[in-house]
Design an enzyme around this catalytic site. Structure first.
Site, short mmCIF file in Angstrom:
data_model
loop_
_atom_site.label_atom_id
_atom_site.label_comp_id
_atom_site.label_asym_id
_atom_site.label_seq_id
_atom_site.Cartn_x
_atom_site.Cartn_y
_atom_site.Cartn_z
N CYS A 1 -5.53 -76.04 9.57
CA CYS A 1 -4.08 -75.82 9.63
C CYS A 1 -3.40 -76.93 10.42
CB CYS A 1 -3.78 -74.48 10.29
SG CYS A 1 -2.03 -74.31 10.70
N VAL A 2 -2.37 -77.52 9.83
CA VAL A 2 -1.72 -78.67 10.46
C VAL A 2 -1.04 -78.32 11.78
CG1 VAL A 2 0.39 -78.43 9.06
CG2 VAL A 2 -0.16 -80.64 10.09
#
Lengths: 98, 135, 130
Positions: free
Chosen positions: C78-79
């Site tokens: 997840c960024v």
């Protein structure tokens, strides 16, 4: 529904909650520190006694913690990761009581 | 496979001691773009997430509690709070933030998003879901 | 059947990543499909190639990388969670003005929508965490 519990019943209310949420067609799989609840003779045995669900524990996690088969509570089935996958596939969804 | 799935975000942790609640809320907000049938459940310490009067200034942390108030605008309108969890903690619904949404099927009337229900009822709602996310 | 897996904790402190890895492998061995493994919260720390465990211990990160290479498993970090914890690929590093990246082989950085999509598309989503 398949429920997984990964916490010791002595440090968390996850198992108690899980059991009270689980329906009669559900299964509960003990993994990681959750497998300590699979040992007979402890206070946590009372939590499982009232449960109407099918109860499983993951053997690699039992073995890692020195819990041999003769120490397990009655009525509990032992499965490996292949059995974990089968249980997850058999039930419509998985609830992880993290 | 149904095109719209029933999704429940299960919140069981208190808001500030760990980051699960904050990052869980981010999932809920992003998830609204996918137009699924979503609801949230607050169980155990999760009920502390929507307690009134949270002020994190002195603790020097991000106060994300106002974000819960925006959920209604994103069509997250069903926030189930477990009655037993409130009672065990000496809380009642008055201790929770007054979260609301505007009901488009009822002339945009403002309605409460929070529904306090007992465990047995919540377990039935959980059983009716397609996907469960735990934070 | 299509499975997705979510990993919420980093390697070594919690067993979650080990459990998720063994479960994912068992899913593949049973002939099912793994649509995606999504790393969230501290789980993004599974995606740094700078991990250097002692030789007598497992390499949790390398194990995931091998799974991605051998079985084409989609490993997504997840960024937003990655930015907070200092996990970056070359693009992310450049965008945020950092002079290094550390993403391990087989992992890619993407948005939270990838988790929701995994929930929608997969027959089962199985979560591992603390």
């Amino acid at each position: 529904m398949l429920h997984t519990v990964n916490k010791s019943p002595y440090c968390s209310d996850s198992l108690r909650l899980c059991i009270s949420y689980a329906g009669k067609d559900d299964a509960v799989l003990l993994i990681e520190d959750g497998v300590y609840a699979a040992m007979c003779g402890g206070n946590s045995e009372a939590i499982l006694q009232g449960a109407e669900v099918a109860l499983y524990a993951l053997w690699p996690d039992l073995q890692a913690r020195g819990i041999s088969e003769d120490k397990l509570v009655d009525g509990l089935k032992v499965v490996g990761y292949d059995g974990f996958v089968e249980l997850a596939a058999k039930h419509s969804k998985v609830q992880s009581w993290l | 496979m149904p095109t719209v799935k029933k999704m429940m975000y299960v919140n069981r942790r208190a808001p500030h001691g760990t980051g699960y609640a904050l990052e869980g809320l981010e999932v809920v907000l992003i998830g609204t773009a996918f137009e699924q049938e979503v609801c949230m459940a607050f169980i155990g310490d999760g009920v502390y997430q929507i307690m009134q009067g949270q002020d994190t200034r002195a603790a020097g942390m991000k106060n994300f509690s106002p974000t819960y108030k925006a959920l209604g605008d994103y069509d997250v309108t069903r926030l189930y709070v477990e009655q037993e969890s409130l009672s065990e903690r000496g809380l009642s619904v008055d201790d929770l933030m007054p979260l609301t949404y505007e009901d488009e099927d009822d002339d945009w009337a403002e309605k409460p998003s929070v529904q306090v229900i007992v465990r047995k009822e919540l377990s039935q709602i959980m059983a009716a879901q397609d996907v469960l996310f735990n934070f | 059947m299509k499975f997705s897996v979510m990993v919420n904790e980093g390697p070594y402190n919690h067993q979650a990543s080990d459990s998720a890895y063994h479960f994912t492998k068992a899913v593949l061995q049973a002939g099912h499909e793994v649509f995606r493994v999504f790393f969230y919260h501290d789980g993004v720390n599974n995606g740094t190639r700078l991990t250097t465990p002692p030789q007598d211990d497992r390499n949790v990160v390398a194990r995931w990388s091998e799974l991605a290479v051998e079985h084409k498993v989609d490993l997504v970090v997840c960024v937003a969670a990655a930015q907070r914890r200092g996990i970056a690929d070359a693009d992310e590093a450049k965008r945020n003005g950092k002079n290094a990246d550390n993403i391990a082989e087989g992992f890619r950085i993407s948005g939270l929508g990838q988790l929701i999509e995994a929930g929608i598309v997969s027959d089962r989503l199985v979560e591992f965490g603390d």
